[in-house]
Design a protein around this motif. Structure first.
Motif, PDB file in Angstrom:
ATOM      1  N   ARG A   1       0.820  -1.218   0.000  1.00  0.00           N
ATOM      2  CA  ARG A   1       0.000   0.000   0.000  1.00  0.00           C
ATOM      3  C   ARG A   1       0.850   1.263   0.000  1.00  0.00           C
ATOM      4  NH1 ARG A   1      -4.706  -0.950  -1.815  1.00  0.00           N
ATOM      5  NH2 ARG A   1      -5.425   1.025  -0.896  1.00  0.00           N
ATOM      6  N   TYR A   2       1.887   1.268   0.800  1.00  0.00           N
ATOM      7  CA  TYR A   2       2.729   2.471   0.930  1.00  0.00           C
ATOM      8  C   TYR A   2       4.192   2.069   0.936  1.00  0.00           C
ATOM      9  CZ  TYR A   2      -1.707   4.430   2.525  1.00  0.00           C
ATOM     10  OH  TYR A   2      -3.022   4.797   2.622  1.00  0.00           O
TER      11      TYR A   2
ATOM     12  N   ASP B   1       2.437   6.391  -1.777  1.00  0.00           N
ATOM     13  CA  ASP B   1       1.647   5.150  -1.771  1.00  0.00           C
ATOM     14  C   ASP B   1       1.973   4.355  -3.031  1.00  0.00           C
ATOM     15  OD1 ASP B   1       0.304   6.224  -3.909  1.00  0.00           O
ATOM     16  OD2 ASP B   1      -1.453   6.820  -2.731  1.00  0.00           O
ATOM     17  N   ALA B   2       1.271   3.234  -3.201  1.00  0.00           N
ATOM     18  CA  ALA B   2       1.595   2.319  -4.304  1.00  0.00           C
ATOM     19  C   ALA B   2       1.467   3.021  -5.651  1.00  0.00           C
ATOM     20  CB  ALA B   2       0.672   1.105  -4.255  1.00  0.00           C
ATOM     21  N   GLU B   3       0.540   3.997  -5.710  1.00  0.00           N
ATOM     22  CA  GLU B   3       0.382   4.709  -6.971  1.00  0.00           C
ATOM     23  C   GLU B   3       1.353   5.876  -7.104  1.00  0.00           C
ATOM     24  OE1 GLU B   3      -2.402   4.191  -4.828  1.00  0.00           O
ATOM     25  OE2 GLU B   3      -2.556   2.246  -5.846  1.00  0.00           O
TER      26      GLU B   3
ATOM     27  N   ASN C   1       1.364   8.534  -5.183  1.00  0.00           N
ATOM     28  CA  ASN C   1       0.885   9.774  -4.559  1.00  0.00           C
ATOM     29  C   ASN C   1       1.527   9.917  -3.192  1.00  0.00           C
ATOM     30  OD1 ASN C   1      -0.891   9.611  -6.753  1.00  0.00           O
ATOM     31  ND2 ASN C   1      -2.283   8.366  -5.495  1.00  0.00           N
TER      32      ASN C   1
END
Ligand SMILES: Nc1nc2c(c(=O)[nH]1)N[C@H]1C(S)=C(S)[C@@H](COP(=O)(O)OP(=O)(O)OC[C@H]3O[C@@H](n4cnc5c(=O)[nH]c(N)nc54)[C@H](O)[C@@H]3O)O[C@H]1N2
Ligand SMILES: Nc1nc2c(c(=O)[nH]1)N[C@H]1C(S)=C(S)[C@@H](COP(=O)(O)OP(=O)(O)OC[C@H]3O[C@@H](n4cnc5c(=O)[nH]c(N)nc54)[C@H](O)[C@@H]3O)O[C@H]1N2
Ligand code: SF4
Ligand code: SF4
Ligand code: SF4
Ligand code: SF4
Ligand code: SF4
Ligand SMILES: [Mo]
Lengths: 393, 258, 1031
Positions: C561-562, C751-753, C755
């Motif tokens: 997730r992060y 985070d994973a994306e 951001n």
């Protein structure tokens, strides 16, 4: 040195405080002195009258003080009434709580009866004494001999109850092997008489009465009590010497493992023998030699009292320091305060006060066994003291 | 105490020798000092505890959790774990012996009949309790318990002792000391229920189980597995050193002495 | 007549007076009863408890119907799962809390938690079932318990400990004067960051000035790195928050100097183990699988006395005793709780402190000479063979080592490249072995010869001597005969043989375990030798053998997730550690200069340890003496080296007081201990049950597990202006933000994306780590309402909602509702093998050690274990310097099973064991005229203490045992004055002695240091030379 080592074990406090010693001491004096007053009071033995006077004084004073000490050993003293609300026939303490008040009342009654004639006599004495005499005399009616004897008998009966319950209260405690023996109650009684006789010897001196008869009588009582105590101790020992459980075994174990217990045992033995010896010696002297010796019998008295008190201290306090399921002995140092030394001294203080107040306001020295007016007026003790006159009786 | 006597008591201490489950034993003491009628509690249950000494690691979690759960005053204990260094009688090797103790909830409890006001009594489930509203604090029961299981609680000025955490048993929970027994030595339960863990273990180990001070005929209901006969009675040992020294070597006494 | 009447009235007066006096004494004496009588009018002479029968016993947390099992919560209480800080075991516990007062009522074990439960519940168990499982329902709670130990129970008092620091403190007067003033968090941050004349003692550099990555500390020695290294950060150990601390230290501020307690905990053991397991990066170690082992030798570690994990080992060993499945011995100078008299299958064997290498080599000798080793396993030369044999790994027993004295490759394995069969460092440049008299590549054969000793020709035709690792081990083991080993360690020859025989008999279900006992003057080789026994038994990865354990779910790495490991602007530290570890002295400028000047480079000014981790034992003393370089600031978190490292206080206390040697000392702590007593500032930190974090099992848990910690009660200490509790977390966040360091504040956590998310509060970090853990492998389910209701996490939910994305919340709640994430119990074994296996090559011979140089003697270190007596820094034996004549006894220390190093403030522990008498053998007692219970003076070259002698046979003759955890001077033992107000004086917290006061300065060093184990730099606390006398 032992190969098994105790690394960790909790410390345990004692459960009963020195108040208990004071109670057992006072109550023993109370019942024993009652019996010493009996010959004169109940059987009307003239020869015992002077002794009876002292005995009654000792009896009433200790009877009043004892319950006060007892109350103090309750952590919830104001709940004393629970004893009566929830009396329990399985508990010697409960039974005792029922006997004790009756006993106190009987002693009060007996004392009143014994003192009444004297009170009636001094009704017109000056000041407070007269006032109190008038107050307590309750009119001029006679005091029937029979009544005195009867009340005396009742009191004696109840006192036996006290002897029984105080002894049994300890003797049934399996948890303390040193208490758990049928020989403890009689021993308490015997030492009680030793103490009582001792006290009377002392009172006989400090009151200035210095009654020769009292001295010899008390020395004889001492002799008897010592002999009996010795006999009890011996039977107790022989009875248990081979048993490997029970109070003797426990005692031997304590003596083996603790120097202080060794000393205690030694001290007990020596003082017993010493007392017995001295008393024997005094009684077997003759004539003037004995007479002059008897002046010092109050010292014997003091020694006897110390024995009686110490015996109770050892039994009640020291025994509580014997660890029950851990090794060795728990530490107990007498605290200075109320729960310790001060409390002990305090109870004696109260007793002293009681005796002195009685001495101040009540003509106990003139007490008769019920009824008859004095044949020949007894000298006022003050004078007697001044003159240091020797009495014949 | 001599070895012969110890092993005699050891024999006596064994369940197989009938040191337990003899409610009649109390009748032996007829008349005075006989226990008043049991009251309250579930008559269909009989609680007891089994302590497997082989599993006791001496961690004292029981001591502390009990102390917290039951708000005992500092320095006073409803349960304790004594620790000894003992010589193995066969091979002479030294090992550590832990002895957890608590109220035995005796079948014939000497602490109960002595109470002058029936403030302490035995429930019908065998649990021995104290009614602190009635207790006069005479400490007679404290003297009457051979196991030092009782004390006068300085806060309440009344007698205090292990209740088998009756308040938790009632709620379907375990006593604090059992719940937090790290070694898993303490097992409590209803001995009238043959299915209970304690009943099953008593059945399995009957001949090895021992109780404390059997000669006192108190018929304790706390049973020990892995017990050394030398410890069923007062141990013959070099007593624990109770001194507490400050950095200068001065004795400070016990902080929590009353 | 007149005369007499005067007389009589005087007498009457006197009597009256006496009576009055008597009455008065009575009243005085009757004070107590009178008071009770008075108090009694209220109905009781004492406090009336809540219930006549149950007294003040706590109200049950919930009720369980014994027939239906139905569970009803008590609305006034909640039960929540978090961590215990009672010792480094870090168990997961269930905490009972009163909802109205927010007070902790009592603590027990978390039934999901492997370190607390017998058999922990499957992760997917509903929380209500978990609560039921510890109840009396069907005896569940006692057939499968989850407990907290005595400390774990008592520790709740730490929250309201009168000596707890609940406010930011700044020192008044000189360092260590124990006088403080309260200041605001904001002032504290400003002063620490900006510096200035903070104490009227002249200018102090703040962290901003120290945070300099452009200037070298010392151009003469560029390898020391940038000035930023002049900030040193230390902590006790990872209590769950280390990752945030390291994020700050290594990657935001980027100092090289971070240290933890390892070097005075068990480093000698850990490195000895690392040597066998070929892992000096983490110094991996193993624990026996107690449940399935048949024979265990505990050598210098004492399960159920201490040991890690304390509770779990204690419980397993207890169960094994009852089950009769295990036989074990405890080889220890002192008898302790591990040896139980209630069972016959265990035994205490006394040993002389500091002599374990003799015992270990003795056993090794016997095993080698009697084929008492796992021949088939050891013969596996490489991975190929191991795979074929179904083993997770193999050893280097058969690998050949170049043994020609002055050959440049001496100590290295003979590799394919040496014979020109492969390019150096290439994949197939494997070590060579001997099979059927032929040199072969260890990956090409299924078995090879164990004992080889011969010459071989290298590619360049040069002939060199090669010996197999096994041969080198055998040579070392045969350096002394058994009798000599026996004499040195004090264990009879017969016993050594007997133990070796049994060990061999039980094959791969025999194991050894050691730890604190290895903290001696030859600890590394002792531990190397002891752990070698596990390898000879071939018990690694075996059911009933040595288990590496499951490790933990890492939430603070680059997670699903992060990414909590990386962030924009992340830095890496540069330069040499203060402790000169993990850096070959030969690469230092100092070395080059000496060589250039034509002088011998050895001895180095102070020991350099090329493969030891950074050691706190060296950090502080070296920094204060400015070698290799001075420092300007220390931030200590929950660490107490001065209490914990033998001889440290005497060595550094005065220097530490000197602001010129150290400009700034900040402590982050819940208490004022013996170390941060000297601090300039104290940052009040959260105390257990109030903390965030994630911890793993130290070892000894077979499955993968992570404990989730969260503030189950509101932190009691001061809050910052933003309303956040002041704590380790908020402190480093605030400092980083003020200094504008990357990785903190807004846009700090990708985070994973990709951001970025903020790191302004503790939960910003920890809840995201929780999300990572919850989503790892197959993600956790989402918590339902029942879970939430029964797990007391309601207070946590708002924070979860603030910090996390909707899809994360339910699963994170599920994690916290169970107090962490734990691998299920039945996943531990595959057949007779452990699921979680150690896969690196196991070392009979450790190449790293064998090719390293001892910088005080210039001699190469030995790559196999061997026996030597305890050594000082210059390799003289301790006894050469401190003779037996002057110092006849050896002191050792053992942990209290009750009191840890900071538990002394717990009344309920002091109540049980208020003091630590010292264990002394009867023979020695007689020798020095000491009796059981005597007060004795114990003197060492470094100090002197007074204790109480506990004379017995339960300690090795010639040694003296001191229980650790007592003898405090702080943590409440001496009152501090805060804002002019003195803390209470609690003399009983000073009770007892600390063996570390007997530690001493190593006289053979040029740069001050305490006695440290040569290879590891571990603090020596076992086998300190002493003498005793009646005090
Ligand atoms: N109760 C409790 N448990 C704890 C802790 C605690 O503070 N209290 N702390 C935890 C921590 S941080 C750790 S590191 C572990 C450590 O756990 P352990 O290593 O088990 O404990 P230590 O007391 O450090 O040392 C172990 C044993 O080594 C013995 N010993 C001393 N010198 C020698 C020697 O020369 N040779 C041999 N063979 N033995 C010797 C000591 O007598 C002691 O019994 O415990 C953990 N568990
Ligand atoms: N002689 C001897 N020395 C030893 C040992 C031994 O057995 N014998 N053991 C060694 C071992 S194994 C180790 S691991 C080290 C341990 O030594 P260290 O890890 O350096 O320090 P500790 O004594 O564990 O205490 C850490 C500090 O944390 C603080 N603290 C305690 N609880 C809390 C809390 O809840 N919150 C906060 N914020 N702070 C808290 C206290 O100030 C405490 O002093 O000692 C070593 N020293
Ligand atoms: S152990 Fe003591 S308190 Fe408990 S029941 Fe038996 S005698 Fe009574
Ligand atoms: S202390 Fe209380 S419970 Fe015990 S015997 Fe006295 S009244 Fe009964
Ligand atoms: S059962 Fe309850 S009261 Fe009794 S010892 Fe255990 S915890 Fe204490
Ligand atoms: S908690 Fe259990 S293991 Fe620990 S001391 Fe108590 S009985 Fe023994
Ligand atoms: S072993 Fe005890 S003190 Fe240590 S963490 Fe676990 S519960 Fe807490
Ligand atoms: Mo440690």
């Amino acid at each position: 040195m032992n190969s098994t080592i105790e690394l960790l074990a909790p410390r345990y406090d004692i459960a009963w405080y020195p108040w208990a010693v004071q109670y057992f001491f006072m109550i023993a004096l109370s019942y024993a002195t009652l019996w010493l007053a009996a010959p004169a009071l109940v059987l009307g033995k003239k020869a015992w009258l002077p002794t009876a006077r002292l005995a009654l004084l000792a009896c009433i004073s200790t009877t009043l003080v004892a319950p006060v000490a007892l109350l103090a050993d309750l952590h919830q003293p104001l709940r004393f009434w629970h004893f009566y609300a929830y009396a329990t026939d399985s508990s010697w303490m409960s039974i005792g709580s029922l006997i004790l008040p009756l006993y106190v009342v009987s002693v009060l009654a007996l004392t009143w009866l014994a003192w009444r004639p004297a009170l009636q006599e001094s009704r017109n004495a000056p000041g407070i004494r007269g006032f109190i005499a008038r107050l307590l005399a309750f009119g001029s009616g006679a005091t029937p001999r029979a009544l005195v004897a009867l009340v005396g008998l009742v009191a004696l009966l109840l006192s036996s109850g006290i002897m029984l319950y105080t002894g049994a209260e300890l003797a049934i405690v399996k948890a303390r092997p040193l208490w758990h023996t049928a020989w403890l109650p009689p021993m308490l009684v015997a030492t009680g008489f030793i103490t009582a006789a001792g006290l009377l010897l002392v009172l006989n001196r400090v009151s200035g009465i210095r009654e020769h008869a009292t001295n010899t009588q008390m020395l004889k009582v001492l002799l008897g009590a010592c002999a009996i105590a010795g006999l009890i101790a011996l039977t107790w020992l022989l009875d248990g010497i081979n048993a490997n459980v029970g109070s003797v075994a426990a005692a031997l174990e304590s003596v083996r493992h603790s120097p202080s217990w060794r000393n205690t045992a030694l001290w007990g033995l020596l003082s017993g023998v010493l007392l017995l010896g001295v008393v024997l010696w005094m009684l077997t002297r003759r004539g003037d030699q004995q007479r002059s010796l008897l002046h010092w019998s109050w010292l014997v008295g003091l020694f006897a009292i110390h024995m009686g008190w110490m015996f109770r201290w050892v039994v009640l306090m020291d025994v509580q320091t014997v660890a029950r399921h851990s090794a060795g002995f728990h530490h107990y140092g007498i605290p200075a305060g109320s729960s310790g030394l001060l409390g002990i001294v305090g109870t004696f203080g109260l007793w002293l006060a009681a005796v002195l107040v009685i001495d101040l306001f009540i003509p106990w020295r003139h007490a008769q066994q019920g009824g008859h007016a004095p044949a020949n007026p007894v000298n006022d003790s003050d004078h007697a003291a001044v003159k240091g006159a020797v009495h014949h009786g | 105490m001599d070895p012969i006597r110890r092993s005699l008591l050891g024999q006596l201490a064994r369940l197989s020798a009938g040191a337990a489950f003899v409610p009649l034993a109390s009748v032996a003491q007829a008349g005075i000092n006989q226990q008043p009628l049991r009251r309250e509690g579930d008559p269909n249950k009989r609680y007891g505890m089994l302590i497997d000494l082989r599993q006791c690691i001496g961690c004292q979690a029981c001591t502390v959790s009990c102390h917290i759960e039951n708000d005992a005053p500092l320095g006073k204990f409803r349960t304790t774990v004594a620790q000894y260094e003992v010589e193995n009688q066969e091979n002479g090797e030294l090992a550590t012996f832990m002895l957890p103790r608590l109220c035995n909830h005796c079948e014939n409890p000497p602490c109960v009949p002595v109470c002058p006001v029936e403030a302490t009594y035995q429930q019908r489930d065998g649990i021995v309790v104290v009614d602190s509203d009635r207790c006069v604090g005479c400490a007679y029961c404290v003297n009457a318990c051979p196991y030092d299981a009782r004390f006068i609680n300085d806060k309440t000025q009344t007698a205090d002792k292990c209740t088998f955490c009756a308040h938790r048993l009632e709620a379907g929970l375990l006593p604090a000391c059992v719940e937090s027994c790290v070694g898993g030595a303490r097992i409590i339960g209803d001995m009238r229920n043959p299915e209970s863990q304690i009943s099953r273990m008593i059945a399995d180990y009957r001949d090895e189980l021992m109780v404390l001070q059997p000669e006192k005929n108190t018929v304790p209901q706390v049973f020990y597995l892995g017990m050394d006969e030398r410890f069923v009675t007062r141990p013959n040992a070099e007593p624990v050193a109770l001194e507490v020294l400050d950095p200068q070597g001065q004795e400070m006494g016990y902080e929590f002495h009353h | 007549m007149a005369k007499s009447s005067v007389n009589s009235s005087r007498r009457r007066f006197l009597k009256g007076a006496a009576a009055a006096g008597g009455a008065a004494t009575f009243v005085a004496g009757y004070a107590d009863p009178l008071m009770k009588l008075a108090k009694g009018t209220t109905g009781s002479a004492g406090e009336t408890p809540n219930h006549p029968i149950h007294g003040n016993s706590l109200a049950p947390e919930y009720r369980v119907d014994l027939d239906s099992g139905e569970l009803t919560l008590n609305p006034d209480q909640r039960t929540a799962f978090t961590i215990c800080y009672g010792c480094t075991t870090k168990c997961g516990v269930r905490v009972r809390i009163d909802n109205t007062s927010d007070k902790v009522l009592r603590v027990a074990g978390n039934p999901y938690h492997p370190l607390s439960a017998d058999e922990q519940l499957p992760m997917r168990t509903p929380v209500v079932d978990a609560l039921r499982s510890v109840s009396a329902y069907a005896d569940q709670g006692q057939t499968n318990r989850s407990t907290a130990c005595a400390r774990g129970n008592a520790m709740m008092s730490q929250l309201d400990n009168p000596f707890r620091v609940d406010h930011c403190l700044k020192r008044v007067g000189g360092r260590g004067e124990r006088r403080w003033q309260k200041i605001s968090f904001e002032q504290l941050i400003e002063e620490i960051c900006e510096g200035g004349d903070l104490f009227g003692e002249g200018h102090v550099d703040g962290l901003r000035a120290i945070h300099d990555h452009d200037t070298l500390i010392d151009p003469e020695n560029p390898e020391y790195g940038p000035k930023a290294n002049q900030l040193m950060v230390m902590e006790a150990t990872d209590y769950g928050r280390s990752s945030l601390l390291k994020r700050f230290a290594f990657n935001a501020f980027a100092t090289r100097n971070y240290g933890h307690h390892g070097s005075y905990c068990g480093l000698a053991f850990r490195m000895g183990s690392g040597a066998v397991m070929n892992d000096f990066a983490k110094n991996a170690h193993v624990k026996p699988d107690i449940q399935h082992a048949r024979f265990i030798m505990y050598i210098g570690t004492a399960p159920s006395q201490a040991g890690n994990p304390f509770k779990r080992q204690g419980r397993l060993i207890a169960q094994a005793r009852a089950a009769g499945t295990l036989e074990y011995v405890v080889i220890d100078p002192g008898l302790n709780a591990a040896a139980s008299h209630a069972d016959d299958h265990n035994r205490w064997v006394p040993i002389t402190p500091g002599t374990d290498s003799a015992f270990a080599m003795g056993v090794i000798q016997w095993l080698l000479n009697h084929q008492g080793y796992a021949k088939a396993f050891l013969e596996l030369p490489g991975k190929a063979a191991a795979d074929a044999a179904g083993e997770a790994t193999h050893s280097n027993a058969t690998h050949l080592v170049i043994d020609s004295k002055d050959h440049p490759r001496r100590g290295h394995f003979l590799r394919a490249s040496d014979l020109g069969l492969a390019d150096a460092g290439s994949d197939n440049d494997a070590p060579m072995v001997m099979t059927a008299g032929e040199l072969t590549n260890s990956e090409d054969v299924m078995a090879a010869e164990l004992f080889v000793d011969r010459d071989v020709a290298l590619a360049d035709g040069e002939r060199v001597r090669v010996k197999s690792s096994m041969t080198l081990l055998r040579d070392a083991a045969n350096e002394y005969d058994l009798a000599t080993y026996a004499e040195h360690c004090g264990i009879p020859e017969a016993t050594i043989v007997e133990l070796a025989t049994r060990f061999a008999k039980h094959g791969r279900r025999a194991a050894v375990n050691c730890h604190g006992g290895m903290m001696s003057g030859n600890g590394f080789y002792a531990a190397f030798g002891v752990q070698m026994l596990n390898l000879l038994a071939g018990n690694y990865n075996m059911k009933g053998g040595s288990a590496e354990g499951g490790g933990s779910f890492n939430g603070t790495g680059a997670g699903p997730r992060y990414d909590l490991a990386n962030f924009p602007g992340k830095r890496g530290p540069q330069g040499v550690f203060l402790s000169r570890s993990r850096f070959p002295y030969e690469k230092s400028s100092e070395y080059q200069r000496k060589v250039a000047a034509g002088e011998s480079p050895y001895p180095a000014k102070a020991p350099w340890r090329s493969f030891a981790p950074p050691t706190l034992t060296e950090h502080l003393p070296s920094a204060l003496d400015g070698y290799p370089y001075p420092i300007k600031a220390v931030i200590g978190c929950m660490a107490n080296p001065i209490y914990g490292q033998a001889g440290l206080e005497a060595l550094i206390a005065d220097k530490l007081k000197d602001p010129k040697r150290l400009g700034l000392f900040v402590a982050v702590d819940g208490f004022i201990n013996e170390t941060n007593r000297y601090a300039d500032y104290i940052v009040p930190d959260s105390v257990m049950y109030e903390v965030w974090g994630f911890t793993g099992a130290w070892k000894g848990a077979l499955g993968k597990m992570t404990t989730a910690c969260w503030p189950v009660v509101e932190p009691r200490q001061q809050k910052s202006a933003e309303g956040e509790p002041v704590s380790l977390d908020s402190f480093f966040i605030a400092v980083a933000k003020r200094l504008g360091l990357a990785g903190f504040g807004d846009d700090a956590i990708p985070d994973a994306e990709g951001n970025l998310h903020p790191l302004n509060r503790a939960e910003d970090y920890y809840l995201r780590a929780a999300a990572n853990i919850a989503f790892q492998n197959d993600p956790l389910p989402e918590a339902d309402d029942a879970d939430i209701a029964h797990s007391g996490i309601a207070p946590l939910l708002p924070k979860i909602e603030r910090a996390l994305k909707p899809e994360e919340r339910g699963r994170v709640a599920y994690l916290y509702a169970r107090g962490g994430r734990f691998e299920d119990f039945n996943d531990y074994f595959k057949g007779d093998r452990l699921t979680n296996a150690w896969r690196r090559t196991l070392c009979i011979y450790n190449e790293t050690v064998g090719t390293s140089i001892d910088t005080t003697s210039g001699k190469p270190n030995r790559g196999v274990p061997y026996h030597s007596l305890p050594l000082l820094a210059n390799k003289q034996t301790m006894r050469e310097v401190f003779t037996e004549e002057d110092w006849p006894l050896l002191a050792f220390s053992f942990k209290s099973n009750l009191m840890n190093s900071y538990a002394i403030g717990n009344e309920r522990l002091r109540m049980i064991k208020p003091y630590n008498p010292v264990k002394m053998h009867r023979q020695d007692a007689e020798r020095f005229g000491i009796a059981h219970g005597d007060t004795i003076r114990i003197e060492s070259p470094g100090g002197s203490v007074i204790g109480l002698a506990l004379v017995s046979e339960s300690v090795m003759p010639g040694s003296l045992g001191i229980e650790h955890g007592y003898g405090h001077r702080d943590l409440g033992a001496t009152p501090h004055v805060i804002d002019g107000e003195s803390q209470p004086d609690m003399p009983w917290m000073r009770a007892g002695i600390n063996i570390n006061d007997l530690g001493f300065k190593d006289p053979t060093r040029n740069v001050d240091g305490t006695w440290l184990e040569p290879i590891s730099g571990a603090s020596v606390r076992q086998g300190l030379p002493i003498k005793v006398s009646r005090a």
